[in-house]
Every structure is written in structure tokens, then in C-alpha cells.
Scaffold this active site. Structure first.
Site, PDB file in Angstrom:
ATOM      1  N   THR A   1      67.376   7.954  13.951  1.00 35.21           N
ATOM      2  CA  THR A   1      67.648   7.020  15.281  1.00 35.21           C
ATOM      3  C   THR A   1      68.946   7.236  15.969  1.00 35.21           C
ATOM      4  O   THR A   1      68.981   6.994  17.014  1.00 35.21           O
ATOM      5  CB  THR A   1      67.741   5.481  14.437  1.00 35.21           C
ATOM      6  OG1 THR A   1      66.411   5.365  13.788  1.00 35.21           O
ATOM      7  CG2 THR A   1      67.918   4.418  15.330  1.00 35.21           C
TER       8      THR A   1
ATOM      9  N   TYR B   1      65.725  12.246   1.968  1.00 30.59           N
ATOM     10  CA  TYR B   1      65.216  11.659   3.092  1.00 30.59           C
ATOM     11  C   TYR B   1      63.814  12.164   3.203  1.00 30.59           C
ATOM     12  O   TYR B   1      63.558  13.219   3.585  1.00 30.59           O
ATOM     13  CB  TYR B   1      65.934  12.112   4.297  1.00 30.59           C
ATOM     14  CG  TYR B   1      65.615  11.453   5.447  1.00 30.59           C
ATOM     15  CD1 TYR B   1      65.023  10.486   5.626  1.00 30.59           C
ATOM     16  CD2 TYR B   1      66.478  11.934   6.689  1.00 30.59           C
ATOM     17  CE1 TYR B   1      64.691   9.532   6.868  1.00 30.59           C
ATOM     18  CE2 TYR B   1      66.425  11.178   7.826  1.00 30.59           C
ATOM     19  CZ  TYR B   1      65.531  10.106   7.990  1.00 30.59           C
ATOM     20  OH  TYR B   1      65.295   9.394   9.034  1.00 30.59           O
TER      21      TYR B   1
ATOM     22  N   LYS C   1      65.251   7.751   0.924  1.00 27.93           N
ATOM     23  CA  LYS C   1      64.570   6.879   1.763  1.00 27.93           C
ATOM     24  C   LYS C   1      63.279   7.411   2.282  1.00 27.93           C
ATOM     25  O   LYS C   1      62.945   8.523   2.432  1.00 27.93           O
ATOM     26  CB  LYS C   1      65.645   6.857   3.042  1.00 27.93           C
ATOM     27  CG  LYS C   1      64.990   6.379   4.368  1.00 27.93           C
ATOM     28  CD  LYS C   1      65.676   6.682   5.715  1.00 27.93           C
ATOM     29  CE  LYS C   1      65.098   5.729   6.624  1.00 27.93           C
ATOM     30  NZ  LYS C   1      65.670   6.253   8.020  1.00 27.93           N
TER      31      LYS C   1
ATOM     32  N   VAL D   1      66.129   0.860   5.384  1.00 24.44           N
ATOM     33  CA  VAL D   1      66.769   1.384   6.430  1.00 24.44           C
ATOM     34  C   VAL D   1      66.378   1.369   7.557  1.00 24.44           C
ATOM     35  O   VAL D   1      65.586   2.376   8.320  1.00 24.44           O
ATOM     36  CB  VAL D   1      67.178   3.073   5.911  1.00 24.44           C
ATOM     37  CG1 VAL D   1      68.016   3.750   6.758  1.00 24.44           C
ATOM     38  CG2 VAL D   1      67.545   3.087   4.513  1.00 24.44           C
TER      39      VAL D   1
END
Lengths: 307, 307, 307, 307
Positions: free
Chosen positions: C44, C132, C160, C204
Site C-alpha cells: 500500500t 508476507y 500476513k 492489515v
């Protein structure tokens, strides 16, 4: 099994039934152009859109029209073996020379089961079997080792590779190099030159409905080793093949756009009477029909005044 | 349309024909367990492996065995509309209450044509239509906007979402929130809790053949808002569902591994007589059959001495 | 590691450099709203679009702005271990509390090598490592068994899951149930409710830049077991999340459409000064910027007269 | 830009640093064999595994070793434009002749943004740009129309097509037929013959590290129109190329198996000192190293007693 073997388009009447007269004319058009076989009830026939009764009509009409001049290949596409076997029996009754058999679809089979599928169908078939590899429709790829095993055991005498991947066809040629008479056939219209360059026995191009003379010339040039001629012919045919995507930008699906374009071209060439496709396929819009006409002119297939 | 609606397994005889006696027993087992409907000729039935004659036997047997106690849903999976319509007529004759209709497959249709497909089938059907969204088999995804249009026009009264993606089911629930009585049904065994949490009308889990009581308890707890109970029940069922992949490491395909495991479990529970699947599916090896037995014990479905 | 941990957006100046003032304001906005951590240099942040120098600026600014109020997670995304290790060292120097490490990308690694990758990075890292999992960007999926092995060996303390598949998150929760303190974190904005329902430690969500209060409320309701409140909050946030696709129909890519929308929303909420994204991302067209404004009003985040 | 341009392998020391001596020997081996250029920092170099410092060492070593005998192409693979521009500057400083630029990766860009990416990089580059189309690593395909626009505007002077799809290369050749000097280059080892047959300017085969003489002979035969020789040479090279998958059945990833095999072959041919690959790539097991040796013998590259 070799040479150019067009998968027959299925001309329709205004009631969306099989137009037997046009189908006979199409067979004559192709055989007169020198094709080496015809394939009835392939994907190009809109087979999955036809009822069982219509399938039989198509097949018996094709066999009668060919009248022994070239071999007839009959599609028997079905979700699994039990259903394929019923269709093989229909093909035998109708007088076909070969059956073309897809792997299971909708069903989710492993490679061992795909192999069993072909062995089951072969056991029940009096006709020689051609494997049909078309992953875009079946969701599975027939590997070269699998086809090699089936070929060496006499279960299949050839395979049509419609994966669109020349590496796949080449692997098949290499894998079956030691199987006498095995026919590795190319299903892609735009890779026919490379397939013949790579040792394929022939091709099954839907576009050969529209321009059988072109594909026959391409094949003859390849047999003669005249690769410049092969390339030039392929280039012209590849450009012509663009007609199959014209309908896509108007919302048509892959089938509707391709089969509609083939039929519109055949209609404009005077081979069949109407360009209908089976519902729920969306008809080609008028603007696309005219684009098909222009492509025929550009390809030298129709005089500018006659399209 | 709501609640737990198991897609019936198809018990077979040693000759691989429909075992009518076991099928009746299975129906009784499920209805006695409190299921809210039964779905005959879904993927779990091995439908794509059955002949047309066997399909009719399955359907008429199921309708007779249910005897009006719950609604019967009939699968009509076929490559395109013309063939689906023939199967809808069979379902009507057999006395089904709903037909479950897949989009075109093997055929390559665009979204507009998929919509036409459903409208054509609906026009010819006297029974209400449930759309069947199972992209792993058909190669296409039914979008929420498409299903919304069909729902608002009364073409479909529900949809079974077997995409395995909870976001898809949620989009469907949101899209059809304003269509009274529309049933968004979850096809995934392991997402039933989340589907009910998200507003689905019910579920169509293949595993409910094996443990209908568990899924009925899960559904009742969800209706009561007892989410802790829902979660605990789902956790147990999710663990049990691992039986469907045991065969994969022995070379079995997705269907063979899953449907073989369901049948082995039903056999061990005493509901059906044999665990055969239709060829060319590979049978479960003995070691996997024992693993299925152990999973039943762990799930509390069979006493350790009785498996 | 638990709760709502927004991946920070990176506000830009008119010269497309890091807008340090706006970034500080964003951090304050989020921490004041009650988030449980902040994640700098996630996707992001437009991390892959930033130079190394800009990355360091973002990270040091975030750490300083947070000033110990919540933990800071630092992204270290790099094609393979050698490069990731360099970034881990930067994160340590900058004062981050955790590093978030992707699997190899562009590189084509097998599962054994992905495991070695994490072990190599862990060996060289003084900070605890979060894995991730974002297959849409890396082309690989981190399997639950792989993450379980890494968790049990203390190589990673959390993961995540940005696969968008709730089944994946659930498998991770089940696999790591016996690893004390392991944090399974949900990366999808629209599945946060289901993740918390399924036992995830937190989420998240990029959208938490725009509406941190909403996600914090959702999390608190989940902790309290108030599932009706959870669902209602998620429904509102899911509708708001539609802002990320508005740009797609104007030719913008996935990143440009999403990050442009987040920034436009933050600008309209008065949190950051400008809505620029890093080139070559196409800016949001004016019509989309207005649609973002309307969505904020509908979500109750901006008064109709103030958007 | 034309002919055979091998993407250089990166020999390593026992400490996994760049083995400068072996790299020079490799360059001499290739240039002496008659290659028409060398490509440093392509995927075959294990570029994504190298640090920035190692990348510079590779490039400056290669430029010095080539010493102007053939052009040097420098890879600049980076997630987006800002980072690629930094690498282009390094390539300029190091004395490269061309830069090879991938589309954005990890980042998710639309086609318009990919076009902007190339225009941004071109603006900042004093060296001519070659586009690198390798969807298996980047997740995007550079369409022929996109490359055509960039070619006609002078943004790119060539493209390496590593999609593995000959139809893609052919579409590129057709699209750029009117752009003087544009070089459509084939990235696939096994389609080099078909690419040259189809009008490609040349090829960038990783296997040409191992057998540069074979690829140079293939290219010369194609230029001479001796298609039988082309085919025979390709057939031999295609068989040899099987070495890249040998490691896969031992758990190695795509990179580790391929680059390990190239290096083992170079070591056995006496060109480089060691066969190490960069961690976390798993080393080739001994059994695979011997299989590589046997393949070299079969390909006629090493005497049976000397492998």
C-alpha cells in the site's frame, strides 16, 4: 492419417436445424479442393450445442456426401468413457473411419484415469482412435508421455493437438517417433507451417472450411520442402484467421465469434446458404459480417465486387 | 430453498450399475437426519460418469425414496441449452421439484450467451431453476451481476456457489438482497459456517452424505445465533473433510479420491453396501480405506471397534 | 502482534517525493484512532515504486512519528535473501520493531528454497520476522505446512495472508494453533470479520488508512463476541472498499486505482495534502475522484457538504 | 541487434561471490565461438539473487572481457521505473551498449502504465532500450500492439520474447515489420529454429552458455536457408536442454535446477571453475551432476572419458 483434415462446420436452417443440403455442398467443396479427410463433430461443428439427434444427422450426412473419397473422422466428445462409448457406437453405425476421443471433462480425472479412459473406449471401439487434446475446453493437457504409452500399445493411432503450443506438438512428435504410422496432427490454424516443419503428419484447421485450397497448397509445399512457399501461404492464412476474433469486441464468446465468422465466410463464398450458429451463441453483428467480407477480399478469396 | 441439501452420492453394484437399494437407504439416512432437501445428479453423484439411462434411474429412485418428505433438486448438467432442456424434461417427468442448471461447458460462451443459456432453459422448464456455479468444472464463473439480473427477472430462484470463494457467495448475497425468496447456497463443505454467518440460505455439502447430523446441527446453531457452536461443529467437519484428498497421493484424480472416500465412509457407517466408483475412476487403495475409517472414528461417527 | 495494523500509504509532494509532513499526520490520525500497530513499506506504500532513499525516508519518518506508541512493522520486500537482508539492516537502523519479509519473486524458487530464504533472513535479522504471503505479486503461495515449520522453529512470529482466500488463513490458524504467540494476520479488507471469527490475531487492511475507526470498532466487537456488530461494520467497510476498482474502467492498473483512491479519500478527509501516486501510475481521473468523495459520504466519513 | 546473444551465467567463488576469472573465461569462450553479443545480468545470471554491488562487478567484468569485440547488453530488471533508471545509469557507467528493461513486477500495472514505464526509462537512458518480455517472472505479457507503439516511437529498438509462445514472437515480427532495424529476439532455447524461420532477428538462449557453437551453427544455417541443418541442430540442442529439469524431481526450484545445470556443464567443459549457484538455491545433487555429464557426452560436447 495425414494431410489437411478440416473439422466440418455445421450449416443450419432458419429453424436452427442441420441444413443437410449445405452440409453436402461443404463436403464437396472441401473434397474437390483436395483435402485428405474430413472431421465431423469436432468443436468447429458446434458439437456441444447440438442434440444427439442432430449429431447423428451431421455424421450420416457427412459420410454419405464424402462417399468414400477420403476418410471420415467422427468426434465423440463426452464427459467420460461410458458416454463416449455410446457415441463411438453411433460413429460405427454411421460408417465413419476413425473416432476422435477427448479426455474426460467436467469430470476431474487424474492422468492414470485419463489413460484408463482411453483404454476403456479403445476396447469397445471397432474403429481406430485419435486422441483429441484441447485443454481450453477440457481443462486437462494430454502429456506426451501419456500419448506415447497409448500409441505404443496401439490404443490410439494419432492425436490432434489443439493446445496452441508448438512445443507440445514437438514433444509428441519426438515421443512417438518410434511408433510406425502414428499421426501427430496440429489443431492450430496459425501453426500449421511450423507443425509440418517439425514433423507433424498434418493439420486439422477450422479455417480450412473457408480456404481449403490454401491449406492444401501449404501442405503440398511442405511435402516438397519449399519452405518459402509454406511461409508465404501461412502468412496469408494467419491474416485471414483474424476473422475469428472480430466478434469478441461486440460481446460474443469465443465460439460464437469464430464459428459465426467461418459460416459468414462460407456463405459469402457461396458454399452454404446461411450463416446461423446454434443458440445461445449470439449472431455476428452486421458490421462484423462486412469485416469478414473485406477479409475474404484481402485474402484473394472473393472478388471485391462479389463479396 | 434453504437449509442443508446434500448432493446425493450414487451407490453402485459390483457391475457398476446403480444400487437402487443402497440409494434408497441413503435417502432415508439423510431425511431421517433432518436434511432440508436432497440434490440428485450433482457432481457428487458422479453424474458425468453415468449414462443417460443410469441418470434416470438415480432420479426416479431418489424421488420415490424421498416420497415428498423434502424437496428434490435434479441436476441437468449439459454442455449447452439444447441438451440441458432435454434433461429438464426428464427431471419434470421423474417428479423433481427444482432443476439445477450449469452454465455451458466444453463450449466457450461469453457472459451474454451464458445469460441467454439460462433464459432459454427457463423458458422451457416448468420447474424453478437453480444456477450451478462451479468454475473448476465448467471453466467459467457466474458473476454476481449476471445472477442478479437472472434473479430479478425470475429466471433463477437460487444459486449454488461451488467456487470455493466466500467473497463470491457474499457478493451474491449482497446482489440479491432485494429479491424475495432468492436462495444463495454454499457449495463448499468447509465454508458452510462462514456462508451462514454471511447470510446464505443454506448449503449443499457433499460431506453431508457422510455426516448429515453434523451439518444439520451446524445449520440449527446458526439459525439460533449460537456462533460458538457453529464454529466448533465446522471445525470438526473440516477435519473430517480431509478424507477427500487422501487418495490424491496415490495417483487418484480429484473425483475418484473424493467420491471414493464419501462412499467408503458411507459403507463403513452401514448406509450403503459397497464403495465402488464409476470407471475410469481408480478405486481407493486399502490403506486409504483404512485412513477413512480412522477419520470416522476421530470424528465420532463410528465406534473404534465398529469401523 | 494482534489487532488492526494499517499498511501506511505514502503521501507525496508535487515533485513526487515523500511528503514527510503528511506522512506524520497520517501516522497521528491512525494512532489516535486506536490502531494496534503500523506497517511501513507494505504494498500500500507503493514500495515497489520508491527508490531506496525514499524507502529510508518513509521508514524513519514513520518510526519517529509513532514515537513508541504502537509497534512499527517494516516491509523489506526484495527479490531474494541477499537483498532482503540489506533491507532488514535498514529497518533495524531505523528503529522498526518487526520486519515483514516476502518470499522470493521474479526469481523462481521451490518450496524448499523458500524455506531456506526465510531461514537465511532470520539468521541475519535482530528483529522478529513476519512472513508476507501475497501470491498476486510474488507468484508463489506460502503453504500452511511451510509456515507451520517456520513458526515452530521460531523463524517467523506471524504471517500476513494477502491471498484473499479465507481457507488459506484458516489452514494457517489450524497449523499454528500449538505455537504460542504466533500471529495469523488477515491481509484482505473484506474478510476481516471472517478472519477474526476464524481465530486470526488481527488484520492489515489498506483501507484502514481511510477508516481506521471502523476497523478498530470491528476488531473490538469481535473481541467482545458481538458478531452482529462485526457483520454490520464489515458490510459498511466492504461497500466503501469498492473505491479501489473505480479507476479500473478508466484504464488504470490495480495499484494505481487502489492507492490513488486511498490517497484521494485521505486528502478529502483532510489527513494528507495531496493525492498523487508515484509514476508510471496513472492519476485518478476527476470523475473517479468525485466518486471517491461520494463513497466517503455514503460511508458516513465526510459530511455531504464537506467532501 | 541480431544473431546469437547468450545471457551470461555468473560463475561464483566458494564464498558465493562473483568469480571474476571464470567470468572472463566464459566471455572469451562465447566470443571465440562466434556469438554476436553477450547479455549480462539477464535471468540466467541469477540477477535477482545478486546484490547491487555484485551486479556492478558482473557488468564491469563482462564489458572489460568483451573489450569491444561484440556489443554488450545489460539487464536492469527492477520493480518499477525509478529503480530501473538507477540501473540504467549503472549500465551506462559500466560501458554497456544496450539496456534490457523488464516491465514493472511485484507492482501491478495496467498496459497504459507499462507503456509509461518504458517511456520514462527511455527518456532517462542514453543507451538504446530492449524490452524484456518474460511473463513467468513478471506476471504480465507485453502485447504486440504495445511493443509496436514503443518501436515506432523509437522507445525500444528490440524485444526479447521469453514467453515461450511462438505465436507471440510471430505477432511481434508482424507488428514491427515496418520498423527499420527493430530486433525481435527469441528467448526460448527450444524455439530458436522456428523463430528464425519466422523472421526473428536472433535469439538469447541461456543454453548458449553451454553450447555456443551449436547455436551459432544453427543461426548460420538459418541465414543460409539450410532448414534441414537448422532442424537437426535444434533437435540436438533441444535434447541437451533437458538438463534444466533434472533437478526438479529432487525438489529444486526452476532457477536452481536450470542455472545449476548450466554451471555444472560449463565446469565439466572446463570453462568455469565451480558450479555453485547463489543461495537460497539448492545445489544440484551428485546424481544430477552426473546426468548433466552424460548429457554433454550424448550431445557430443565432451569426450566420454573426459566428462
Amino acid at each position: 492419417v495425414s494431410g489437411i483434415i478440416p473439422p466440418l462446420s455445421t450449416p443450419l436452417t432458419d429453424d436452427h436445424d442441420v441444413d443437410v443440403v449445405s452440409l453436402r455442398q461443404l463436403v464437396d467443396f472441401l473434397v474437390d479442393a483436395g483435402v485428405h479427410g474430413v472431421f465431423a463433430l469436432g468443436s468447429t461443428s458446434e458439437d456441444p450445442y447440438l442434440t444427439d439427434a442432430q449429431r447423428v444427422t451431421v455424421l450420416t450426412t457427412a459420410v454419405a456426401a464424402v462417399d468414400g473419397r477420403v476418410p471420415v473422422f467422427a468426434g465423440t466428445m463426452a464427459t467420460t468413457a461410458a458416454r463416449a462409448i455410446e457415441r463411438v457406437a453411433q460413429a460405427e453405425s454411421a460408417g465413419a473411419d476413425y473416432v476422435v476421443v477427448s479426455p474426460p471433462f467436467y469430470a476431474l480425472a487424474g492422468e492414470e484415469e485419463i489413460e484408463s479412459h482411453y483404454r476403456l473406449v479403445h476396447e469397445k471401439s471397432r474403429l481406430p482412435v485419435i486422441a483429441y487434446d484441447i485443454p481450453s475446453r477440457t481443462g486437462v493437457k494430454l502429456s506426451a508421455p501419456l500419448l506415447g504409452r497409448l500409441a505404443r500399445d496401439g490404443v490410439v493411432v494419432g492425436a490432434k493437438d489443439s493446445s496452441g503450443d508448438i512445443k507440445s506438438l514437438r514433444a509428441l512428435v519426438a515421443e512417438t517417433a518410434d511408433v510406425p504410422g502414428f499421426a501427430a496432427m496440429m489443431g492450430s490454424e496459425v501453426l500449421t507451417d511450423l507443425a509440418l516443419f517439425s514433423g507433424a503428419a498434418g493439420a486439422v484447421p477450422g479455417l480450412a472450411n473457408v480456404d481449403p485450397h490454401g491449406y492444401v497448397r501449404l501442405h503440398s509445399a511442405a511435402v516438397a520442402g519449399d519452405w518459402d512457399a509454406v511461409r508465404a501461404e501461412q502468412r496469408r492464412l494467419t491474416r485471414l484467421f483474424d476473422i475469428i476474433v472480430l466478434g469478441r469486441s461486440h460481446g460474443l464468446g469465443v465460439d460464437a465469434a469464430a464459428y459465426g465468422a467461418f459460416k459468414e465466410a462460407l456463405r459469402r463464398r457461396g458454399v452454404i446458404a446461411r450463416a446461423h450458429t446454434v443458440p445461445p451463441q449470439t449472431p455476428l453483428p452486421a458490421v462484423v459480417r462486412d469485416q469478414v467480407g473485406a477479409a475474404l477480399v484481402e485474402a484473394g478469396l472473393v472478388g471485391a465486387g462479389l463479396q
